[in-house]
Design an enzyme around this catalytic site. Structure first.
Site, PDB file in Angstrom:
ATOM      1  N   HIS A   1     -72.699 -59.433   0.414  1.00  0.00           N
ATOM      2  CA  HIS A   1     -73.293 -58.131   0.745  1.00  0.00           C
ATOM      3  C   HIS A   1     -74.383 -58.247   1.815  1.00  0.00           C
ATOM      4  O   HIS A   1     -75.462 -57.688   1.694  1.00  0.00           O
ATOM      5  CB  HIS A   1     -73.840 -57.439  -0.504  1.00  0.00           C
ATOM      6  CG  HIS A   1     -73.850 -55.943  -0.383  1.00  0.00           C
ATOM      7  ND1 HIS A   1     -74.881 -55.250   0.210  1.00  0.00           N
ATOM      8  CD2 HIS A   1     -72.946 -54.995  -0.751  1.00  0.00           C
ATOM      9  CE1 HIS A   1     -74.618 -53.952   0.170  1.00  0.00           C
ATOM     10  NE2 HIS A   1     -73.443 -53.777  -0.399  1.00  0.00           N
TER      11      HIS A   1
ATOM     12  N   HIS B   1     -70.917 -45.627  -5.809  1.00  0.00           N
ATOM     13  CA  HIS B   1     -71.086 -47.001  -6.288  1.00  0.00           C
ATOM     14  C   HIS B   1     -70.791 -47.048  -7.782  1.00  0.00           C
ATOM     15  O   HIS B   1     -71.411 -46.293  -8.542  1.00  0.00           O
ATOM     16  CB  HIS B   1     -72.518 -47.483  -6.007  1.00  0.00           C
ATOM     17  CG  HIS B   1     -72.856 -47.458  -4.548  1.00  0.00           C
ATOM     18  ND1 HIS B   1     -73.228 -46.300  -3.895  1.00  0.00           N
ATOM     19  CD2 HIS B   1     -72.849 -48.437  -3.614  1.00  0.00           C
ATOM     20  CE1 HIS B   1     -73.439 -46.577  -2.618  1.00  0.00           C
ATOM     21  NE2 HIS B   1     -73.221 -47.865  -2.414  1.00  0.00           N
TER      22      HIS B   1
ATOM     23  N   HIS C   1     -65.509 -55.888  -0.036  1.00  0.00           N
ATOM     24  CA  HIS C   1     -66.882 -55.511   0.340  1.00  0.00           C
ATOM     25  C   HIS C   1     -67.716 -56.782   0.558  1.00  0.00           C
ATOM     26  O   HIS C   1     -68.906 -56.776   0.316  1.00  0.00           O
ATOM     27  CB  HIS C   1     -67.471 -54.617  -0.745  1.00  0.00           C
ATOM     28  CG  HIS C   1     -68.672 -53.822  -0.327  1.00  0.00           C
ATOM     29  ND1 HIS C   1     -68.782 -53.189   0.886  1.00  0.00           N
ATOM     30  CD2 HIS C   1     -69.840 -53.546  -0.986  1.00  0.00           C
ATOM     31  CE1 HIS C   1     -69.960 -52.568   0.961  1.00  0.00           C
ATOM     32  NE2 HIS C   1     -70.620 -52.782  -0.162  1.00  0.00           N
TER      33      HIS C   1
ATOM     34  N   ASP D   1     -68.234 -48.707  -4.234  1.00  0.00           N
ATOM     35  CA  ASP D   1     -68.671 -49.988  -3.677  1.00  0.00           C
ATOM     36  C   ASP D   1     -69.456 -50.832  -4.687  1.00  0.00           C
ATOM     37  O   ASP D   1     -70.001 -50.312  -5.660  1.00  0.00           O
ATOM     38  CB  ASP D   1     -69.601 -49.738  -2.475  1.00  0.00           C
ATOM     39  CG  ASP D   1     -68.833 -49.257  -1.257  1.00  0.00           C
ATOM     40  OD1 ASP D   1     -67.644 -48.917  -1.391  1.00  0.00           O
ATOM     41  OD2 ASP D   1     -69.448 -49.223  -0.168  1.00  0.00           O
ATOM     42  N   ASP D   2     -69.546 -52.109  -4.378  1.00  0.00           N
ATOM     43  CA  ASP D   2     -70.457 -53.070  -5.015  1.00  0.00           C
ATOM     44  C   ASP D   2     -70.035 -53.550  -6.404  1.00  0.00           C
ATOM     45  O   ASP D   2     -70.680 -54.398  -6.984  1.00  0.00           O
ATOM     46  CB  ASP D   2     -71.901 -52.544  -5.109  1.00  0.00           C
ATOM     47  CG  ASP D   2     -72.484 -52.189  -3.745  1.00  0.00           C
ATOM     48  OD1 ASP D   2     -71.800 -52.450  -2.724  1.00  0.00           O
ATOM     49  OD2 ASP D   2     -73.606 -51.657  -3.695  1.00  0.00           O
TER      50      ASP D   2
HETATM   51 NI    NI Z   1     -72.502 -52.006  -0.768  1.00  0.00          NI
END
Ligand code: NI
Length: 315
Positions: free
Chosen positions: A180, A267, A176, A125-126
């Site tokens: 956020h 991540h 995603h 993620d991210d």
């Molecule tokens: Ni995230």
């Protein structure tokens, strides 16, 4: 004398012919119960199209194989009559309407082994964050493994080369959001913006259409479920890599809880995550795991995903 010799030769020839005919008949009779003519399957004459029937597999494989034939030949599945072929397997390679080749034993072994493998889906993620994402992609590429990257829309545009590399390696790019934010705290139009704007940014880089969503913090409510037009994917194993930022702790956390059909949260922002992945990918493969994308994990488990629904694993 010459005439007698000629007569004898003719008798020998005749005897040989009779022998050949008898042998051929026996072969055809013995072979007939091992061949299933395709006209039995689809009700139509299909010359030269036979399927070899062997007797060492289970019923589920028959369904799969017949499905393959039905699909490749554009035949409705309900026309397939498999009665009398229970507990047998039909091996075919029906590429064209009138060409059906038996599949080799090796290929069947390969397919059966692939089915038996324990699958897991790593998710990141991210990102993308090239310095880390590329290290992860290197390990995946070296080990012929796949993973899914839930990216932030703006970062996708900023690091378009990394997004392209993810895509080219057969890994999955998913969404995603762009800001956020906790989606459960937003109004409908903001949810739509967060999801769809990010999706549009991803599609500026690669043409993937509407991709799966991982809601930030795994947070959603009824409004979110009713608003988004794609399935939402959370996780069943949390590596807590953002918290520990410690290679050994990340590895321990994953190995303590990982099992078949799990979805692992990581991540691609921290060097320590890449360190852990460099160890985990070859290790898990050596333990019989196959690392697949989220999409493949559900597909191969025959789970159809519904828009707005939340999935944390494929169990
Ligand atoms: Ni995230």
């Amino acid at each position: 004398m010459k005439l007698k010799q000629l007569k004898n030769n003719i008798y020998v020839l005749q005897a040989m012919w009779i022998l050949i005919v008898i042998v051929a008949t026996v072969v055809i009779i013995l072979g007939s119960d091992k061949l299933l003519s395709l006209d039995k399957v689809n009700g139509e004459e299909t010359p030269g199209a036979d399927m070899t029937v062997t007797d060492n597999s289970d019923y589920s494989d028959i369904i799969w194989q017949v499905k393959t034939i039905g699909e490749n030949m554009n035949l409705p599945e309900n026309k397939v009559d498999m009665s009398g072929f229970e507990n047998q397997i039909l091996y075919t390679d029906a590429i064209y309407y009138d060409v059906v080749k038996p599949i080799s034993k090796d290929l069947i072994e390969e397919k059966n082994t692939a089915k038996k493998k324990k699958m897991v889906a790593f998710t990141f993620d991210d990102g993308p964050y090239p310095a880390v994402t590329n290290r992860i992609l290197d390990v995946l590429e070296e080990n012929n493994a796949k993973a899914t990257f839930f990216v932030i829309g703006d970062r996708a545009l900023l690091y378009s080369e990394t997004i392209q590399r993810i895509n080219e390696l057969g890994c999955q790019v998913a969404n995603h959001t762009c800001g956020h934010k906790q989606l459960s705290k937003l109004k409908e139009e903001s949810i739509v913006y967060e999801v769809e704007h990010s999706n549009a940014l991803i599609n500026k880089v690669i043409d993937v259409g509407n991709v799966m969503l991982r809601p930030p913090y795994g947070d959603y409510n009824k409004l979110v479920s009713n608003t988004v037009k794609v399935p939402m994917i959370t996780w069943s194993v949390d590596s807590e890599d953002w918290k520990s930022r410690d290679k050994d702790k990340i590895i321990k956390e994953v190995l303590n809880t990982i099992g078949e059909n799990d979805i692992i949260l990581m991540h691609d922002l921290y060097g320590t995550t890449a360190d852990a992945v460099e160890y985990l990918v070859p290790y898990l493969i050596s333990k019989g795991y196959e690392l697949v994308t989220v999409e493949e994990l559900f597909e191969r488990n025959d789970i159809e995903l519904t828009a707005g629904k939340v999935y944390s694993d494929a169990k």
